[in-house]
Design a protein around this motif. Structure first.
Motif, PDB file in Angstrom:
ATOM      1  N   ALA A 176      41.670  44.299  35.529  1.00 26.28           N
ATOM      2  CA  ALA A 176      41.477  45.301  36.629  1.00 26.28           C
ATOM      3  C   ALA A 176      42.437  46.294  36.262  1.00 26.28           C
ATOM      4  O   ALA A 176      41.379  47.762  36.132  1.00 26.28           O
ATOM      5  N   GLN A 229      44.921  49.959  51.934  1.00 23.25           N
ATOM      6  CA  GLN A 229      44.918  50.214  50.633  1.00 23.25           C
ATOM      7  C   GLN A 229      45.424  49.492  48.958  1.00 23.25           C
ATOM      8  O   GLN A 229      44.613  48.492  48.783  1.00 23.25           O
ATOM      9  N   HIS A 230      46.305  49.638  49.728  1.00 22.08           N
ATOM     10  CA  HIS A 230      46.942  47.427  49.134  1.00 22.08           C
ATOM     11  C   HIS A 230      46.780  46.885  49.587  1.00 22.08           C
ATOM     12  O   HIS A 230      46.608  45.864  48.897  1.00 22.08           O
ATOM     13  N   PHE A 272      37.804  52.179  50.755  1.00 22.91           N
ATOM     14  CA  PHE A 272      37.923  51.624  50.060  1.00 22.91           C
ATOM     15  C   PHE A 272      36.964  50.578  48.923  1.00 22.91           C
ATOM     16  O   PHE A 272      37.179  50.033  48.301  1.00 22.91           O
ATOM     17  N   SER A 324      43.067  46.236  47.188  1.00 24.36           N
ATOM     18  CA  SER A 324      43.752  46.058  45.924  1.00 24.36           C
ATOM     19  C   SER A 324      44.139  44.939  45.872  1.00 24.36           C
ATOM     20  O   SER A 324      43.859  43.777  45.031  1.00 24.36           O
ATOM     21  N   SER A 325      45.389  44.194  46.119  1.00 27.41           N
ATOM     22  CA  SER A 325      45.693  42.711  46.234  1.00 27.41           C
ATOM     23  C   SER A 325      43.989  42.046  46.930  1.00 27.41           C
ATOM     24  O   SER A 325      44.722  40.344  46.243  1.00 27.41           O
ATOM     25  N   SER A 359      39.792  49.800  36.091  1.00 32.72           N
ATOM     26  CA  SER A 359      40.060  51.321  36.719  1.00 32.72           C
ATOM     27  C   SER A 359      41.343  52.416  35.924  1.00 32.72           C
ATOM     28  O   SER A 359      40.130  53.993  36.213  1.00 32.72           O
ATOM     29  N   PRO A 390      35.489  44.528  48.551  1.00 30.56           N
ATOM     30  CA  PRO A 390      35.906  43.806  46.954  1.00 30.56           C
ATOM     31  C   PRO A 390      34.717  42.116  46.849  1.00 30.56           C
ATOM     32  O   PRO A 390      34.619  42.014  45.557  1.00 30.56           O
ATOM     33  N   TRP A 416      40.868  42.155  45.783  1.00 28.67           N
ATOM     34  CA  TRP A 416      40.196  42.318  44.348  1.00 28.67           C
ATOM     35  C   TRP A 416      40.571  41.733  43.574  1.00 28.67           C
ATOM     36  O   TRP A 416      40.144  40.484  42.716  1.00 28.67           O
ATOM     37  N   MET A 417      41.929  42.079  42.817  1.00 25.24           N
ATOM     38  CA  MET A 417      42.710  40.537  42.193  1.00 25.24           C
ATOM     39  C   MET A 417      42.713  39.115  42.538  1.00 25.24           C
ATOM     40  O   MET A 417      42.197  38.208  41.631  1.00 25.24           O
TER      41      MET A 417
END
Length: 217
Positions: free
Chosen positions: A170, A133-134, A71, A137-138, A174, A74, A140-141
């Motif tokens: 974001a 992956q979720h 991934f 992503s969280s 993307s 982050p 990174w947010m």
């Protein structure tokens, strides 16, 4: 097998960062190649370390798991963004500072284009890591939200702006990266980001038109 230098070993900051970046990129390239050839689940960290010509313990200095290689970590881009933002004017809007900082990553993105393409292909194929992956992503947010909150001097738990702006940024990043990967002879990532930001601003302005004005702070 050679032992890669410790990324935290005393050395001039720029040289240390470049050396760490090269090692990290080498680990990613080796891992992604093995994931493609042997499958994600069948590939071990020992195999990745051997292919990258490092000791297994060096792998864990850069990545906590092989999922993190797939991934991307982050914390790594967040660190580079933080360093770039620190060079921007203190009174600059945090979103502008972040956009400029992201624009400075063009060279890194171009150098690692093949890895980004392969990572996207693998993510579309590896069903076993959807939940991870979720989580990434969280994370990174959260990193983006924290960067914006720091710049604003705001509490992201009570002020909705940092999270809302992080989500907007974001999303535009993307979409810009997807367009960049799909157009090998097209503009650089920073140019595409500027294009997407301008069109997004126009769309948001139209969305807000006619809505009640915000209450005074």
């Amino acid at each position: 097998m050679t032992e890669a230098p410790d990324p935290h070993h005393a050395a001039p900051p720029d040289r240390r960062r470049r050396r760490a970046q090269r090692t990290r990129a080498g680990i990613e390239a080796a891992a992604l190649r093995l994931f493609r050839e042997h499958g994600f689940e069948a590939t071990t960290i020992a195999q990745i370390a051997d292919a990258a010509d490092i000791a297994p313990r060096t792998f864990f200095r850069y990545f906590p798991s092989k999922e993190a290689v797939l991934f991307g970590d982050p914390a790594w881009p967040a660190q580079m963004l933080r360093e770039s933002i620190s060079r921007r004017p203190a009174d600059e809007h945090p979103m502008r500072s972040l956009a400029w900082a992201l624009g400075e990553l063009d060279d890194v993105m171009q150098e690692e284009r093949a890895q980004h393409l392969l990572r996207c292909e693998l993510l579309a194929e590896v069903d076993e890591v959807r939940y991870a992956q979720h989580i990434v992503s969280s994370n990174w947010m959260r990193e983006l939200t924290a960067l914006i909150a720091e710049r604003l001097g705001a509490d992201p738990h009570t002020d909705p702006r940092p999270q809302a702006w992080a989500m907007a940024l974001a999303g535009t990043v993307s979409v810009s990266l997807q367009a960049w990967l799909a157009r090998p002879e097209g503009p650089l990532p920073s140019a595409l980001l500027a294009e997407v930001l301008h069109t997004t601003i126009d769309g948001l302005s139209e969305t807000a038109r006619g809505l009640p004005a915000p209450a005074p702070a």
